[in-house]
Design a protein around this motif. Structure first.
Motif, short mmCIF file in Angstrom:
data_model
loop_
_atom_site.label_atom_id
_atom_site.label_comp_id
_atom_site.label_asym_id
_atom_site.label_seq_id
_atom_site.Cartn_x
_atom_site.Cartn_y
_atom_site.Cartn_z
N ILE A 158 2.47 4.91 13.53
CA ILE A 158 2.63 3.76 12.37
C ILE A 158 4.07 3.37 12.32
N SER B 149 -9.79 -2.47 9.94
CA SER B 149 -10.10 -1.19 9.84
C SER B 149 -9.61 -1.63 11.73
N LEU C 115 -11.01 3.71 12.41
CA LEU C 115 -9.28 4.23 11.26
C LEU C 115 -9.59 2.79 9.87
N VAL D 150 -3.64 5.89 5.50
CA VAL D 150 -4.94 5.68 6.79
C VAL D 150 -6.37 6.86 6.49
N MET E 87 -2.94 10.17 4.81
CA MET E 87 -4.11 10.32 5.66
C MET E 87 -4.85 11.30 4.60
N PHE F 294 -7.24 1.29 6.93
CA PHE F 294 -6.09 0.85 6.84
C PHE F 294 -5.85 0.33 5.20
#
Length: 496
Positions: free
Chosen positions: A93, A284, A141, A75, A133, A143
């Motif tokens: 998560i 996203s 964000l 991420v 991360m 992912f």
């Protein structure tokens, strides 16, 4: 915009459900191309089963593979992101993972154990995920959510080469040592440079990229890394390992390489394969809502049916050792009758019971039966059992003598190769080792007509089941004379 807690949780949960039953279109196209050009009958049949299984899983929205994986999340967090959340991002998560794996409509197999050095206790919801991360520019964000099966993950390789050593030579030395337990055809990810952990991370990250080797082939001026990808793709496929280690033209669908600046005195190299149940999704979250996932076109699948005319019907309930003497490696069989299951932990517990003089658990009778190495997904609705594909048989090698000498089994069903000592034990006891196609778990489950847990129920996926099967497709991998299909196809390249 604010990123809301529920947006992350729901997006992660939805993504994990999505990839449990949908292959990406680039994978289906690559597998279809591999099927169309394959000339080796047994390998072509294995690829067909994988493609048929994929379409069935997509329509039924049930897992492609019983090993629904350890969750990997990459991420990138925009520096401008603001939050409307009480949980940390890691907690969000993991809550998404929990919700995905305990979904009542499509429960996924919980495979993660805590206290890995000692008690190895199942966490029951597949948490925690392995999370990476990165802070980047922007206000959203990004992912990548992946589920990595252990059959391929266990084949990861790492070394530190001298700066002038040839990376391709090392890779070609390692490929045969992976055997077939990683369920080819798949993708090979390679990371070069940085430090040990950076190389491993790059190898894993590279597997998250689309299959695009066919585009590289068309380029008039490929980069040095692209040239290396093409070289390795050709060399690996020319080894003839093929689908499920059964020979043929396609072992890998793509080779991915990522690199990073390295110390002048070092060249760290990592290699990780991705199996035929490759599962990853990019999305996203920008604060506008839960991530929208791609629509799937069922028409992308080729129209395939298994040609059962090439299979031999076997009644397990009347099978004898003498009848198995007619089986030869490469023979394809359809099994009908009773089989008993058992995986790593079940074998370990059986060993303790036999060593202590307790005998087998009440209600467990292996005599004149096959043991199937499987940890199935739980059933839903009117299902007898969830997806139930084979696990890597090599892990059970250390228990083979015990089982053949003390339980009366006729043989074993799993996937991938067996060690030489195990092959000799099979030969000594006039047993047989059969393989089912890794990556065809949902297809295989449809041949299971009855299922009940008969021992070790508290062990979750490691429980022992009794299955009644009808027309379960398998291939003879080690016959009662000790002929070994994987040794013939892979062992001549590099014995294991």
């Amino acid at each position: 915009m604010n990123i809301q807690q529920n947006q992350v949780i729901e997006s992660v949960a939805n993504a994990l459900q999505y990839i449990s039953y949908y292959h990406s279109s680039d994978f289906i196209q690559a597998m279809t191309n591999a099927y169309e050009k394959e000339t080796h009958k047994t390998a072509k049949n294995a690829i067909a089963q994988i493609l048929i299984n994929s379409k069935m899983a997509a329509i039924g929205q049930r897992p492609l593979c019983q090993d629904t994986g350890i969750v990997n999340v990459f991420v990138e967090v925009g520096m401008g992101v603001t939050w409307d959340a009480e949980m940390s991002l890691e907690e969000m998560i993991n809550e998404g993972v929990k919700q995905a794996f305990t979904n009542a409509d499509n429960p996924l197999r919980a495979s993660i154990v805590a206290d890995p050095l000692f008690s190895r206790t199942n966490t029951k919801d597949n948490t925690p995920a392995v999370i990476h991360m990165k802070i980047v520019k922007g206000n959203k964000l990004d992912f990548i959510v992946a589920a990595k099966g252990c059959g391929s993950e266990n084949k990861a390789k790492f070394t530190v080469l001298q700066p002038d050593d040839n990376v391709a030579d090392w890779i070609m030395k390692m490929i045969p040592t992976m055997g077939a337990g990683w369920c080819p055809p798949g993708v090979i990810g390679i990371g070069v440079g940085g430090t040990a952990e950076k190389a491993m991370l790059m190898a894993k990250e590279s597997l998250m990229q689309p299959i695009d080797i066919q585009d590289i082939v068309q380029k008039s001026n490929p980069s040095n890394i692209e040239k290396l990808r093409l070289e390795l793709m050709e060399k690996i496929n020319n080894l003839g390992i093929g689908a499920q280690g059964l020979g043929g033209l396609t072992t890998v669908l793509d080779v991915k390489i990522k690199d990073y600046p390295a110390h002048a005195a070092s060249q760290a190299v990592a290699m990780i394969p991705n199996c035929a149940a490759t599962r990853h999704l990019h999305f996203s979250i920008d604060g506008s809502g839960v991530a929208k996932l791609p629509e799937v076109d069922i028409n992308m699948y080729p129209e395939l049916e298994i040609d059962y005319s090439q299979y031999r019907q076997i009644d397990l309930n009347s099978l004898t050792k003498s009848a198995m003497n007619d089986w030869k490696v490469g023979d394809t069989l359809l099994l009908t009758g009773t089989i008993i299951t058992g995986r790593d932990a079940a074998h370990s517990r059986l060993k303790k019971m036999l060593d202590n003089g307790e005998g087998l658990p009440k209600g467990v009778d292996f005599n004149n039966k096959f043991i199937y190495y499987v940890g199935p997904v739980d059933a839903v609705g009117d299902e007898v059992i969830g997806p139930a594909g084979p696990t890597t048989a090599t892990r059970m090698d250390k228990f083979t003598d015990m089982m053949l000498e003390n339980t009366g089994i006729l043989g074993m069903i799993g996937k991938a190769e067996r060690g030489e000592a195990t092959v000799q034990s099979i030969k000594k006891h006039k047993a047989s080792y059969l393989i089912a196609v890794g990556g065809a778990a949902y297809l295989i489950s449809k041949s299971i007509k009855k299922a009940k847990k008969i021992a070790f129920e508290e062990m979750g996926m490691e429980a022992i089941y009794e299955f009644e099967v009808k027309n379960m497709p398998v291939t003879v991998a080690v016959d009662s004379q000790g002929e070994n299909i994987h040794q013939i196809l892979i062992g001549s390249i590099s014995p294991y």
